[in-house]
Design an enzyme around this catalytic site. Sequence first.
Site, PDB file in Angstrom:
ATOM      1  N   HIS A  14      52.954  29.214  87.525  1.00  0.00           N
ATOM      2  CA  HIS A  14      53.567  28.451  86.296  1.00  0.00           C
ATOM      3  C   HIS A  14      55.175  28.129  86.707  1.00  0.00           C
ATOM      4  O   HIS A  14      55.909  28.998  86.794  1.00  0.00           O
ATOM      5  CB  HIS A  14      53.638  29.110  84.989  1.00  0.00           C
ATOM      6  CG  HIS A  14      54.222  28.534  84.101  1.00  0.00           C
ATOM      7  ND1 HIS A  14      53.513  28.261  82.742  1.00  0.00           N
ATOM      8  CD2 HIS A  14      55.160  27.725  83.853  1.00  0.00           C
ATOM      9  CE1 HIS A  14      54.056  27.373  81.825  1.00  0.00           C
ATOM     10  NE2 HIS A  14      55.233  27.228  82.446  1.00  0.00           N
ATOM     11  N   ARG A  18      61.571  20.371  88.013  1.00  0.00           N
ATOM     12  CA  ARG A  18      62.488  19.109  87.452  1.00  0.00           C
ATOM     13  C   ARG A  18      62.510  17.961  88.658  1.00  0.00           C
ATOM     14  O   ARG A  18      61.347  17.757  89.261  1.00  0.00           O
ATOM     15  CB  ARG A  18      63.984  19.345  87.445  1.00  0.00           C
ATOM     16  CG  ARG A  18      64.072  20.796  86.563  1.00  0.00           C
ATOM     17  CD  ARG A  18      63.426  20.631  85.210  1.00  0.00           C
ATOM     18  NE  ARG A  18      63.811  21.874  84.265  1.00  0.00           N
ATOM     19  CZ  ARG A  18      63.044  22.170  83.218  1.00  0.00           C
ATOM     20  NH1 ARG A  18      62.002  21.507  83.016  1.00  0.00           N
ATOM     21  NH2 ARG A  18      63.575  23.321  82.440  1.00  0.00           N
ATOM     22  N   ASN A  42      56.024  18.618  82.749  1.00  0.00           N
ATOM     23  CA  ASN A  42      57.125  18.029  81.541  1.00  0.00           C
ATOM     24  C   ASN A  42      58.197  17.475  82.023  1.00  0.00           C
ATOM     25  O   ASN A  42      59.446  17.857  81.619  1.00  0.00           O
ATOM     26  CB  ASN A  42      57.213  19.178  80.727  1.00  0.00           C
ATOM     27  CG  ASN A  42      57.913  20.331  81.088  1.00  0.00           C
ATOM     28  OD1 ASN A  42      58.022  20.649  82.326  1.00  0.00           O
ATOM     29  ND2 ASN A  42      58.804  21.111  80.313  1.00  0.00           N
ATOM     30  N   LYS A 100      47.754  20.430  81.380  1.00  0.00           N
ATOM     31  CA  LYS A 100      48.576  21.157  80.660  1.00  0.00           C
ATOM     32  C   LYS A 100      48.604  20.797  79.217  1.00  0.00           C
ATOM     33  O   LYS A 100      48.966  19.427  78.807  1.00  0.00           O
ATOM     34  CB  LYS A 100      49.972  21.370  81.215  1.00  0.00           C
ATOM     35  CG  LYS A 100      51.042  22.212  80.267  1.00  0.00           C
ATOM     36  CD  LYS A 100      50.750  23.633  80.547  1.00  0.00           C
ATOM     37  CE  LYS A 100      51.823  24.612  79.845  1.00  0.00           C
ATOM     38  NZ  LYS A 100      53.107  24.629  80.167  1.00  0.00           N
ATOM     39  N   HIS A 175      52.366  32.128  79.991  1.00  0.00           N
ATOM     40  CA  HIS A 175      53.579  32.851  79.657  1.00  0.00           C
ATOM     41  C   HIS A 175      52.975  33.736  78.334  1.00  0.00           C
ATOM     42  O   HIS A 175      53.899  33.609  77.271  1.00  0.00           O
ATOM     43  CB  HIS A 175      54.812  32.266  79.752  1.00  0.00           C
ATOM     44  CG  HIS A 175      54.712  30.819  78.932  1.00  0.00           C
ATOM     45  ND1 HIS A 175      54.108  30.502  77.783  1.00  0.00           N
ATOM     46  CD2 HIS A 175      55.270  29.582  79.304  1.00  0.00           C
ATOM     47  CE1 HIS A 175      54.127  29.253  77.508  1.00  0.00           C
ATOM     48  NE2 HIS A 175      54.815  28.804  78.406  1.00  0.00           N
ATOM     49  N   HIS A 252      67.972  24.563  83.711  1.00  0.00           N
ATOM     50  CA  HIS A 252      68.603  23.457  82.948  1.00  0.00           C
ATOM     51  C   HIS A 252      70.236  23.616  83.382  1.00  0.00           C
ATOM     52  O   HIS A 252      70.723  24.594  83.573  1.00  0.00           O
ATOM     53  CB  HIS A 252      68.523  23.696  81.578  1.00  0.00           C
ATOM     54  CG  HIS A 252      66.926  23.556  80.828  1.00  0.00           C
ATOM     55  ND1 HIS A 252      66.700  22.567  80.510  1.00  0.00           N
ATOM     56  CD2 HIS A 252      66.246  24.567  80.475  1.00  0.00           C
ATOM     57  CE1 HIS A 252      65.311  22.581  79.945  1.00  0.00           C
ATOM     58  NE2 HIS A 252      65.173  24.044  79.888  1.00  0.00           N
ATOM     59  N   ALA A 264      65.539  25.666  75.922  1.00  0.00           N
ATOM     60  CA  ALA A 264      64.783  26.842  76.240  1.00  0.00           C
ATOM     61  C   ALA A 264      64.605  26.442  77.641  1.00  0.00           C
ATOM     62  O   ALA A 264      64.156  25.562  78.434  1.00  0.00           O
ATOM     63  CB  ALA A 264      63.427  26.557  75.592  1.00  0.00           C
TER      64      ALA A 264
HETATM   65  O1  DOR Z   1      61.605  28.304  78.306  1.00  0.00           O
HETATM   66  C1  DOR Z   1      60.814  27.138  78.524  1.00  0.00           C
HETATM   67  N1  DOR Z   1      60.981  26.222  79.375  1.00  0.00           N
HETATM   68  N2  DOR Z   1      59.589  27.300  78.056  1.00  0.00           N
HETATM   69  C2  DOR Z   1      58.921  26.168  78.199  1.00  0.00           C
HETATM   70  O2  DOR Z   1      57.693  26.056  77.681  1.00  0.00           O
HETATM   71  C3  DOR Z   1      59.366  24.983  78.890  1.00  0.00           C
HETATM   72  C4  DOR Z   1      60.457  25.182  79.888  1.00  0.00           C
HETATM   73  C5  DOR Z   1      61.232  24.169  80.217  1.00  0.00           C
HETATM   74  O3  DOR Z   1      60.461  23.008  80.869  1.00  0.00           O
HETATM   75  O4  DOR Z   1      62.446  24.022  80.199  1.00  0.00           O
HETATM   76 ZN    ZN Z   2      56.939  26.424  81.380  1.00  0.00          ZN
END
Ligand code: DOR
Ligand code: ZN
Length: 347
Positions: A14, A18, A42, A100, A175, A252, A264
Amino acid sequence: MVERLTLTKPDDWHLHVRDGELLRRVVPDSARRFARAMIMPNLSPPIITTELARQYRNRILAAVPEDLRFQPLMTLFLTEETAPSEIVKAKVSGFVHAIKWYPSGATTNSESGVRQISRCYPVLQAMEEQGFPLLVHAETTAPDIDVFDREAVFIDRQLAPVIQRFPGLRVVVEHVTTRNGVQFVQDASPMVGATITAHHLILNRNALFDGGLRPHHYCRPVLKRESHRLALVEAATSGHPRFFLGTDSAPHPRRDKESACGCAGIYTAHAAIELYAEVFEQADALDRLEPFASFHGADFYGLPRNIEQITLLKKTWQVAESFAVDEDAVVPLRAGESVAWQLATGR
Ligand code: DOR
Ligand code: ZN
């Protein structure tokens, strides 16, 4: 005391890498430690077709250092518009390995995710027929549910009925963060597995408020109380074959984390296997690290185990405060602090 640990090169089941400059910066961290990684879809916009996954895979491969071999295993982002024919295309491609399921709004870039899973039943049926795994972000988005209860409620209300309806569908609870989640997987059929992150094994929810608000410890599912962390450590170190390594490393830019509405995600790829080694050593289970990190996931997915090896040394090193990217920086887990294991060889 073990000073040196050689193991089959692990896989990360997992991972978020990016795109663009950030992708080029983070892929080498994973490629040094892992032979393969299940790449989360994502992006913005998300990877919803096999063709988009093909292009994304090529961008990832272009970022792998020449002296390393690293296989990105691609996933597609499930929407209510995904067609069953896309599943057949994905399966035939050979490079897409799973779909997913993000509940819409559950986490980063998940808005176009699923609102009502029953709209996806034809797709799930095609997946069951094709032997194509469903990876699940198992958190309800119902606003009346306490954020710490979202995993347990999702499992009861959404996931359990889907598994009952499609018993031949291979499902991964991504997770997993709670005792309830662990129990659910243990009680489920051999078709159901779970990934466990390093950060959920190391931190409990106190880490969010340690001397002040700690945005770099914020992830989804959010960190849970200590009793749940202990249940995760027990599951990961138990030798149970349906629990396997998935970092959910999710970088991030600092400005998006240190914000009035912070994103997150915790970046752990810089020290991923080393952090797991710390946890397994503390649990007196270093001998179980290799099966958890290198065998269980491959076996669950029906993929060959890796042949390459890596070596870890019991040697303390300092994690950088941050690394520069895109005129900003990423703050990794343990920034400015130490890690007790060090990667000796990345090949
Ligand atoms: O903490 C997380 N960050 N959980 C997720 O499910 C997505 C991920 C993200 O893409 O930043
Ligand atoms: Zn994730």
